[in-house]
Enzyme design. Structure first.
Site, PDB file in Angstrom:
ATOM      1  NE  ARG A  60      -2.444  -2.253   3.167  1.00  8.59           N
ATOM      2  CZ  ARG A  60      -2.694  -2.261   4.472  1.00  8.59           C
ATOM      3  NH1 ARG A  60      -3.354  -1.267   5.012  1.00  8.59           N
ATOM      4  NH2 ARG A  60      -2.273  -3.242   5.221  1.00  8.59           N
ATOM      5  CD  GLU A  97       0.695  -7.060  16.734  1.00 10.26           C
ATOM      6  OE1 GLU A  97       0.373  -6.628  15.607  1.00 10.26           O
ATOM      7  OE2 GLU A  97      -0.087  -7.203  17.675  1.00 10.26           O
TER       8      GLU A  97
HETATM    9  C1  PRP Z   1       0.649  -2.914   6.560  1.00 10.27           C
HETATM   10  C2  PRP Z   1       0.817  -1.426   6.286  1.00 10.27           C
HETATM   11  C3  PRP Z   1       2.215  -1.138   6.762  1.00 10.27           C
HETATM   12  C4  PRP Z   1       2.363  -2.104   7.919  1.00 10.27           C
HETATM   13  C5  PRP Z   1       2.160  -1.398   9.214  1.00 10.27           C
HETATM   14  O1  PRP Z   1       1.178  -3.639   5.499  1.00 10.27           O
HETATM   15  O2  PRP Z   1       0.649  -1.139   4.911  1.00 10.27           O
HETATM   16  O3  PRP Z   1       3.191  -1.426   5.764  1.00 10.27           O
HETATM   17  O4  PRP Z   1       1.371  -3.128   7.758  1.00 10.27           O
HETATM   18  O5  PRP Z   1       2.297  -2.281  10.279  1.00 10.27           O
HETATM   19  P1  PRP Z   1       3.423  -2.182  11.390  1.00 10.27           P
HETATM   20  O6  PRP Z   1       3.576  -0.725  11.754  1.00 10.27           O
HETATM   21  O7  PRP Z   1       2.857  -2.999  12.517  1.00 10.27           O
HETATM   22  O8  PRP Z   1       4.672  -2.760  10.822  1.00 10.27           O
HETATM   23  P2  PRP Z   1       0.923  -5.189   5.228  1.00 10.27           P
HETATM   24  O9  PRP Z   1       2.087  -5.944   5.756  1.00 10.27           O
HETATM   25  O10 PRP Z   1      -0.433  -5.549   5.702  1.00 10.27           O
HETATM   26  O11 PRP Z   1       1.052  -5.291   3.660  1.00 10.27           O
HETATM   27  P3  PRP Z   1       0.291  -4.705   2.372  1.00 10.27           P
HETATM   28  O12 PRP Z   1       0.653  -3.243   2.261  1.00 10.27           O
HETATM   29  O13 PRP Z   1       0.920  -5.511   1.309  1.00 10.27           O
HETATM   30  O14 PRP Z   1      -1.187  -4.898   2.525  1.00 10.27           O
HETATM   31  N1  HPA Z   2      -5.567  -0.188   8.865  1.00 13.80           N
HETATM   32  C1  HPA Z   2      -4.687  -0.378   7.888  1.00 13.80           C
HETATM   33  N2  HPA Z   2      -3.592  -1.096   8.033  1.00 13.80           N
HETATM   34  C2  HPA Z   2      -3.351  -1.638   9.224  1.00 13.80           C
HETATM   35  C3  HPA Z   2      -4.229  -1.469  10.288  1.00 13.80           C
HETATM   36  C4  HPA Z   2      -5.402  -0.700  10.107  1.00 13.80           C
HETATM   37  O1  HPA Z   2      -6.228  -0.491  10.993  1.00 13.80           O
HETATM   38  N3  HPA Z   2      -3.703  -2.131  11.358  1.00 13.80           N
HETATM   39  C5  HPA Z   2      -2.549  -2.671  10.915  1.00 13.80           C
HETATM   40  N4  HPA Z   2      -2.329  -2.379   9.643  1.00 13.80           N
END
Ligand code: PRP
Ligand code: HPA
Length: 172
Positions: A60, A97
């Protein structure tokens, strides 16, 4: 500009019990899908920072990071999950986590000494953004700042990103 950001904030959708029961997930997809909201978010993320290039975190962070880079006239680098890049310049492992994760820097992108704006959508526990900043520094570049759209303050992720400027446009 503040008013435009307030309008944008109203487009964050709250989804109960995702990805598991008891979690209130904030979905910024409707905000990014709205032209004026995206414009407000992008301008606010980069404003007043001095940076040569943007690094966005998969997946994202790619959406937001590429938009910021284009708006401010810089290039963009995707920091990727493992196994996606043909040639890796550098990598960092970090703990989440539950378990561990890795981010990789593509070859021939970042040059030593460049000032990097590290961008992601959400700052939660801070593991991801903190690792992204460490990867940039490990590669010999400087972190101009780390900027996210949304910070989940209860998780205290900001405390994991010591020594960097951290900007969050919205805090919940
Ligand atoms: C989510 C978000 C951040 C991260 C935040 O990504 O886009 O990169 O988690 O979490 P944190 O502060 O606990 O590290 P995700 O790993 O879900 O991947 P995506 O963007 O591919 O959906
Ligand atoms: N929104 C989007 N991304 C995230 C969240 C949320 O609440 N928590 C952890 N990753």
């Amino acid at each position: 500009a503040d008013e435009a950001l307030r309008e944008a904030a109203r487009l964050v959708r709250e989804v109960p019990d995702f990805p598991e029961p008891g979690v209130l997930f904030r979905d910024i997809s409707p905000m990014l899908a709205n032209g004026p909201a995206l414009n407000a978010v992008v301008s606010a993320l980069g404003r007043d920072f001095d940076f040569d290039v943007v690094a966005g975190v998969e997946a994202r962070g790619f959406l937001v990071g590429a938009a910021v880079a284009h708006a401010f006239g810089t290039g963009v680098i995707g920091l990727r999950k493992p196994g996606k890049l043909p040639v890796v310049a550098d990598r960092i492992e970090y703990s989440l986590e539950y378990g561990r994760a890795t981010l990789e820097l593509p070859a021939e992108t970042l040059r030593p000494g460049q000032r990097v704006l590290v961008v992601d959508d959400v700052l939660a526990t801070g593991g991801t953004l903190g690792a992204a900043c460490r990867l940039v520094r490990q590669a010999g570049a400087d972190v101009a700042a780390a900027a996210v759209v949304l910070e989940l303050t209860a998780l205290e992720g900001r405390d994991k990103i010591l020594g960097e400027k951290v900007r969050a446009l919205l805090q919940v």
